[in-house]
Write an enzyme that holds these catalytic residues in place. Structure first.
Site, PDB file in Angstrom:
ATOM      1  N   HIS A 153     -25.859   0.384   1.031  1.00  0.00           N
ATOM      2  CA  HIS A 153     -24.676   0.940   1.684  1.00  0.00           C
ATOM      3  C   HIS A 153     -24.102   2.101   0.872  1.00  0.00           C
ATOM      4  O   HIS A 153     -23.776   3.164   1.407  1.00  0.00           O
ATOM      5  CB  HIS A 153     -23.597  -0.142   1.839  1.00  0.00           C
ATOM      6  CG  HIS A 153     -23.949  -1.239   2.790  1.00  0.00           C
ATOM      7  ND1 HIS A 153     -24.405  -1.005   4.068  1.00  0.00           N
ATOM      8  CD2 HIS A 153     -23.882  -2.600   2.658  1.00  0.00           C
ATOM      9  CE1 HIS A 153     -24.609  -2.165   4.682  1.00  0.00           C
ATOM     10  NE2 HIS A 153     -24.308  -3.136   3.840  1.00  0.00           N
ATOM     11  N   HIS A 197     -28.474  -4.919  -1.863  1.00  0.00           N
ATOM     12  CA  HIS A 197     -27.917  -4.785  -0.520  1.00  0.00           C
ATOM     13  C   HIS A 197     -26.748  -3.796  -0.514  1.00  0.00           C
ATOM     14  O   HIS A 197     -26.705  -2.857   0.294  1.00  0.00           O
ATOM     15  CB  HIS A 197     -27.461  -6.151  -0.007  1.00  0.00           C
ATOM     16  CG  HIS A 197     -26.890  -6.113   1.369  1.00  0.00           C
ATOM     17  ND1 HIS A 197     -27.652  -6.343   2.496  1.00  0.00           N
ATOM     18  CD2 HIS A 197     -25.632  -5.875   1.819  1.00  0.00           C
ATOM     19  CE1 HIS A 197     -26.890  -6.239   3.571  1.00  0.00           C
ATOM     20  NE2 HIS A 197     -25.656  -5.964   3.187  1.00  0.00           N
ATOM     21  N   GLU A 198     -25.814  -4.023  -1.426  1.00  0.00           N
ATOM     22  CA  GLU A 198     -24.635  -3.151  -1.463  1.00  0.00           C
ATOM     23  C   GLU A 198     -24.983  -1.747  -1.949  1.00  0.00           C
ATOM     24  O   GLU A 198     -24.360  -0.769  -1.524  1.00  0.00           O
ATOM     25  CB  GLU A 198     -23.552  -3.769  -2.356  1.00  0.00           C
ATOM     26  CG  GLU A 198     -23.056  -5.133  -1.888  1.00  0.00           C
ATOM     27  CD  GLU A 198     -22.530  -5.116  -0.460  1.00  0.00           C
ATOM     28  OE1 GLU A 198     -22.078  -4.044   0.003  1.00  0.00           O
ATOM     29  OE2 GLU A 198     -22.579  -6.171   0.199  1.00  0.00           O
TER      30      GLU A 198
END
Length: 453
Positions: A26, A22-23
């Site tokens: 980003h 997920h990170e």
């Protein structure tokens, strides 16, 4: 203790994988959008491991493994050197900010597809979707022992787990559903389960039981495990005897014995119980006895209890080749996304109880441990569902979540200017309150479902 340690371990592994992807979504898009990333952290709190990369980004693994974050250069969070202003997140175009924020949930969706693909290639062992017993609504629909469930609605059901996952949403919606079956005689038929006739309130965790279906692999074989002293079977039947017939009626599983004994006990005359004992077939005479429990109604009994059955061997495999697994993984991701969104809608509308919808870390940890013990494919399927859930839940328009930030940017696109700092501050407080309430509900459900029940 081993189950506890295993659950904690698989929770950390699962969250670590999901949060990292997920990170990384980003991080990857931010770097390509020209934004300087100050820290990429898996976990919160004090770093247990910290390294600074050549690009100036700090990479950290922190002590609390329940999340993570990507910290970007931003004038709203501290002083920025004039030479680096162009690399600040807040100075980027609204479309770049949308791309950076959306990249986290998108990474989870892509990971879900990859995990489903790998699960299909490895092959997930399961049980064949064969009916072992049909009662109630299932029997009224015409389902019978030995029927193989080929499809439920428009979803094919090659395994019992797939059949179960297709039946549960229909049951929750009280929606009649068509079931395509292959009968024990080999003929294909379509039956209609009248799920609209389910009670308004039933145990949502036992929806398939409420329909009246018992799969073949859960049938208890009619093997004697113990004989009660002082009752009719004492000295006549023995442990490990397999009861094959009672008074001429064939017995296929343990649940058929009780009703037969009740019917025959009222005669008050001996009945023939046929058993397989080793290599011998015996016909033994017994007269059911009347038993009056300390609480409850009297009943007729032989005085035998079932042997504890061993876990049956898996007799089905959900598997595709590498090429065929690609569209299968995409279809499965799309289907599960629709079902998850529908479940969120049911929870908000009150059609399902939130205690069976919102899971906390204890439930996730125990599930991860259980799936891991079933094999790699089962664990991958659970991890795929968690990744999908994380991606979709993060898109909810709640401030502090990615979806809340995207909502701000959409408003900015419409009004032509950023949302005011005051509005964003109020939104942050509202979002934190909602998240705190959601976390409280999750922990409450964990305690209720895992420690109280």
């Amino acid at each position: 203790m081993s189950e506890f340690i295993g659950s904690v371990w698989w929770l950390i592994v699962s969250l670590g994988v999901l949060v990292t992807f997920h990170e990384f979504g980003h991080y990857w898009v931010a770097r390509r959008a020209g934004v300087k990333v100050l820290r990429f952290s898996v976990g919160f709190g004090k770093p247990l491991w910290l390294r600074r990369g050549a690009d100036g980004t700090e990479y950290a693994v922190a002590a609390i493994p329940l999340g993570g974050y990507v910290k970007m250069l931003d004038e709203r969070e501290g002083d920025v050197a004039p030479a680096e202003v162009g690399q600040a997140f807040n100075r980027q175009s609204v479309w770049k900010r949308i791309a950076i924020v959306a990249a986290g949930p998108v990474a989870n969706l892509l990971l879900c597809v990859a995990l489903f693909w790998l699960m299909f290639v490895i092959g997930r062992p399961d049980y064949a979707p064969v009916v072992g017993q049909a009662e109630g609504i299932a029997a009224e629909a015409g389902l019978r022992r030995g029927d193989t469930l080929l499809a439920i609605g428009d979803r094919e059901t090659p395994t019992w787990s797939e059949a179960q996952l297709a039946l549960i949403p229909a049951a929750l919606d009280h929606a009649d559903v068509a079931v395509h079956v292959r009968t024990a005689e080999g003929m294909e038929r379509t039956r209609t389960l009248a799920l609209s006739r389910l009670p308004a309130a039933f145990d949502e965790r036992r929806a398939v039981d409420a329909i009246g279906l018992l799969p073949r692999h859960l049938l208890v074989p009619p093997v004697v495990g113990s004989v009660s002293e002082g009752l009719p079977a004492w000295g006549v039947l023995a442990e490990n005897d397999r009861i094959t017939a009672i008074d001429g009626t064939a017995v296929n599983d343990w649940t058929e014995i009780g009703p037969l004994v009740q019917q025959l006990g009222q005669r008050g005359v001996p009945v023939m119980v046929e058993v397989q004992r080793g290599d011998e077939r015996l016909a033994l005479e017994l007269t059911p006895g009347r038993v009056t429990p300390a609480s409850g109604e009297p009943y007729w009994a032989l005085g035998v209890a079932a042997a504890r059955p061993a876990e049956p061997a898996k007799d089905a495999l959900l598997q595709y080749g590498p090429a065929a697994a690609v569209p299968a993984a995409l279809r499965e991701t799309a289907h599960q996304a629709r079902e998850l969104i529908a479940m969120i809608g049911r929870a908000f509308s009150g059609r399902v109880s939130v205690e069976n919808t919102v899971a906390g870390p204890i439930t996730i940890a125990r599930a991860a441990n259980a799936y891991a013990h079933h094999g790699a494919a089962w664990y991958l399927s659970m991890l795929a569902m968690l990744s999908l859930s994380l991606g979709i839940l993060n898109l909810l328009p709640i401030p502090v979540l990615d979806g809340g930030h995207l909502l701000y940017y959409l408003i900015e696109l419409v009004k032509g200017s950023p949302v005011s700092d005051r509005t964003m501050a109020v939104g942050q407080y509202v979002g934190l309150a909602l998240i705190a309430g959601l976390m409280g509900l999750a922990f409450y459900n964990d305690i209720l479902n895992n420690l109280v029940r």
